[in-house]
Structure formats: C-alpha cells, structure tokens
Design a protein around this motif. Structure first.
Motif, short mmCIF file in Angstrom:
data_model
loop_
_atom_site.label_atom_id
_atom_site.label_comp_id
_atom_site.label_asym_id
_atom_site.label_seq_id
_atom_site.Cartn_x
_atom_site.Cartn_y
_atom_site.Cartn_z
N LEU A 1 16.00 7.17 -12.51
CA LEU A 1 16.56 7.99 -13.60
C LEU A 1 16.10 9.43 -13.35
O LEU A 1 14.91 9.65 -13.09
CB LEU A 1 16.06 7.52 -14.96
CG LEU A 1 16.20 6.04 -15.31
CD1 LEU A 1 15.81 5.80 -16.78
CD2 LEU A 1 17.60 5.54 -15.07
N ALA A 2 17.02 10.38 -13.44
CA ALA A 2 16.64 11.77 -13.14
C ALA A 2 17.24 12.73 -14.17
O ALA A 2 18.33 12.49 -14.70
CB ALA A 2 17.10 12.16 -11.74
N HIS A 3 16.50 13.80 -14.40
CA HIS A 3 16.98 14.85 -15.31
C HIS A 3 17.82 15.85 -14.51
O HIS A 3 17.64 16.01 -13.30
CB HIS A 3 15.79 15.55 -15.99
CG HIS A 3 16.21 16.47 -17.08
ND1 HIS A 3 16.41 17.82 -16.88
CD2 HIS A 3 16.52 16.24 -18.38
CE1 HIS A 3 16.80 18.37 -18.02
NE2 HIS A 3 16.87 17.44 -18.95
N SER B 1 17.57 14.50 -22.16
CA SER B 1 16.45 13.68 -22.64
C SER B 1 16.91 12.49 -23.47
O SER B 1 16.34 11.40 -23.36
CB SER B 1 15.51 14.53 -23.51
OG SER B 1 15.09 15.63 -22.80
N LEU B 2 17.93 12.69 -24.29
CA LEU B 2 18.37 11.60 -25.16
C LEU B 2 19.02 10.48 -24.35
O LEU B 2 18.68 9.31 -24.50
CB LEU B 2 19.34 12.12 -26.23
CG LEU B 2 19.87 11.06 -27.20
CD1 LEU B 2 18.72 10.42 -27.98
CD2 LEU B 2 20.88 11.67 -28.18
N MET C 1 8.84 12.45 -20.25
CA MET C 1 10.07 11.67 -20.14
C MET C 1 9.76 10.28 -19.59
O MET C 1 10.33 9.27 -20.05
CB MET C 1 11.08 12.38 -19.22
CG MET C 1 11.57 13.71 -19.77
SD MET C 1 12.72 14.51 -18.62
CE MET C 1 13.22 15.92 -19.63
N ALA C 2 8.87 10.21 -18.59
CA ALA C 2 8.49 8.92 -18.02
C ALA C 2 7.71 8.10 -19.05
O ALA C 2 7.89 6.88 -19.16
CB ALA C 2 7.66 9.15 -16.76
N SER D 1 17.13 17.92 -28.16
CA SER D 1 17.99 19.05 -28.50
C SER D 1 19.42 18.58 -28.79
O SER D 1 20.19 19.31 -29.39
CB SER D 1 17.96 20.11 -27.41
OG SER D 1 18.12 19.52 -26.16
N SER D 2 19.78 17.36 -28.38
CA SER D 2 21.13 16.83 -28.69
C SER D 2 21.27 16.40 -30.13
O SER D 2 22.35 16.46 -30.69
CB SER D 2 21.45 15.56 -27.93
OG SER D 2 21.49 15.66 -26.63
#
Ligand code: 13P
Ligand code: SF4
Length: 316
Positions: free
Chosen positions: A25-27, A44-45, A68-69, A133-134
């Motif tokens: 999984l990557a940002h 992030s969401l 995040m991890a 932020s979403s």
C-alpha cells in the motif's frame, strides 16, 4: 550491506510479494518507481480503509509514513505490517505527543478531541475521534453543537475547517513542515504569468495560500479535480510526488508545482516531504526479504487507538 547493482529490483519485489503473500500500500507522495510497484495507491482515508480490508495477504508493506503504517496495524492487527524506513515520521505527529495531549485534556475535561490522522497511535488513543483531510468537515459536523472541541494537531486544517463550517474550535499549534513552505508572493507571480491556470491546494497549507485556491481538498480530491475539471493547466499546492499520479491520470493537462519560499533546504526546497522520500525500492526489497522493520504495539494501545478510528470509519 549494499545490494548488487545488477539486481532487478522490480522483478525481485514482485517475487517477494508472491512468496511472502504481501501487498504493498503506498501514498501518492511516493516516488514514481514505488507508485508503479504498489498494489494500491491512495490518500490517508482510502489507505486506512484498504488496510482494514486486506484478507488474503499475510503481510502489509506500507510505503508512506509511520503513522499510516501504525493505522494499518491498528485496523488489521492480525497482519504483519512492515515499513521500509522507521524514521519516516511526520512533523504533525511530532508536534502532538500523547502526554502533552493528555495534560491538555486534564485542564479542559469538557472538550471533545478530534485528531487528524497524522498523529501517533498513542495520540490517537487520547482522542475521541480521528479525521483525515477527506472527511474532516463531515466528522466535525457530527460533533454535538454544545461540545467545545479541540482540533489537533494541524492548526491550518483546523483553521480552514472553522472557516468552512463556522464552528469555533481550539487548535493545537502543529503544522506540516512541507505545506507551510509555499510562498504567497511567488504564487501570485506565477498565477499572473499563467492567468488560465487553476490553483488547487491541500488544506495543510496556510491561509495566505489557501485563499488563492479554486479548490481545497485531500490528495485524492485534488487528483479527481485535475481529471474532471475543464481547465487545461493547474498549479498544484501539495507535495510534489502526486504530480506523477496526476499526470498519468490526466496526460493532456499541464501541471505546475506551487513555488516554495526562498532559503529552503533539502527536499523541502522542491516541495517534497523528507519523510515520505526516505522510502526507496532498495529498502522495500530489503523489508520484504527480512520482514523487518515491523510495526508492533501492545494490545491495550491497539484497542484504545482503534476506537476513535472506527468511529471515523463509521461516519465516513
Ligand atoms: P491525504 O490524506 O490528503 O493524502 O494527506 C496526507 C498527508 O500527509 C498530507 O501531507
Ligand atoms: Fe507529515 Fe507533511 Fe510529510 Fe504529510 S507532507 S507526511 S503532513 S510532514
């Protein structure tokens, strides 16, 4: 030990993904090579939701930053969660240690604490609800009108929410060290030279930048805006890594990085996050090979941090 220069990292990582039953999984702020090998890219969401849904894989390699991890581990604790570089922190997470938040709460026992997901598991455990932020506006509107609110740790996102909703909040004094580097003066010059360009920005930017934006949103929303809006040229007010994602999704659009203040050093001089950029293909290969470094925390912390995250997911 240095890896042999002839090693085909793309092929080796694919092989390790299979043998380790791993998912990456990557940002969006990751380097293009990492975006290309990721199984899922998101804000992030979406990354939190996706981490929770991982079923078949045994290992989640999270190529983003530490909080995040941690979130992936909290939401899916039976999986082995690994991160390419444990030093991939976040200035917002650093600004709000759990003990300082606990002390603040002791002096303000009536406050409802909304914490931005950019914080540690220990800080999440001290919070009533998490937001990204979403979904921040929706989360804020869910808090009963009569409750005073502390918004931690991003004062810029908090101030933007106050403007959007009219709801007063106490704001923790944290900032993102990347999003505060954009220069209003240089931005205005750039906009004057490109009168047809639309400026869009992440809400972690300061108010003097956000007031020039045609649109403010999370990384995913900014990406969708570039794809769906009729404009041909956009000035992008967020970390520069997402420009690769945007350009792939909208190859016919011209994308310009928002200019940063003079005097910046290292990654920030280019509008890049020095923590996100610690991750490399080499480290991803080594992490999948060794299944280290792992994200571990006590069952008690996992439970306490999960509650405000699950509250967020239930509302989002
Ligand atoms: P998003 O949730 O919008 O992807 O933001 C994450 C982040 O760290 C922004 O700096
Ligand atoms: Fe944290 Fe800012 Fe980097 Fe996002 S860009 S991870 S908020 S330091």
């Amino acid at each position: 030990m240095a890896l042999p220069p002839t090693l085909d990292l793309f092929a080796e990582i694919e092989e390790l993904k299979r043998s380790r039953k791993a998912v990456i999984l990557a940002h969006y702020y990751q380097d293009p090579d990492i975006q290309d090998i990721a199984d899922f890219l998101g804000d992030s969401l979406d990354l939190a939701r996706r981490a929770k849904e991982v079923e078949d894989a045994e290992v989640i390699l999270f190529s983003g930053v530490h909080f995040m991890a941690e979130t992936a581990k909290i939401l899916n604790p039976d999986k082995t969660v690994v991160i390419p570089d444990v030093n991939a922190g976040c200035s917002l997470a650093d600004s709000c240690p759990a003990d300082e938040l606990r002390a603040w709460k002791a002096e303000h026992p009536d406050h409802y604490v909304i914490s931005y997901i950019n914080c540690t598991a220990a800080t999440k455990a001290e919070s009533d609800i998490i937001c990204t932020s979403s979904n921040a506006e929706k989360i804020l509107r869910s808090v009963p009108e009569d409750r005073p609110i502390l918004f931690a740790p991003d004062k810029n996102l908090g101030a933007w929410l106050v403007k959007q909703t009219g709801r007063e909040m106490d704001l923790w004094p944290g900032t993102c060290q990347v999003h505060v580097t954009f220069s209003e003066r240089k931005l205005c010059e750039l906009m004057a030279r490109n009168p047809h360009a639309k400026f869009i920005a992440h809400p972690e930017c300061e108010d003097d930048i956000l007031r020039h934006a045609a649109f403010v949103g999370s990384t995913k929303r900014l990406l969708e805006y570039v794809v769906n809006d009729d404009a041909k040229t956009f000035i992008i007010g967020t970390e520069a890594g997402i420009i690769y994602t945007m350009q792939q999704a909208a190859p016919d659009k011209e994308l310009i990085r928002a200019p940063v203040n003079e005097g910046g050093q290292g990654c920030e001089a280019c509008g890049e996050c020095p923590y996100m950029k610690l991750n490399t293909l080499e480290k991803i290969y080594q992490t999948l090979r060794d299944l280290e470094p792992r994200i571990e925390m006590s069952d008690e912390l996992l439970e306490r941090a999960r509650l405000p995250l699950e509250r967020m997911l239930a509302i989002s």
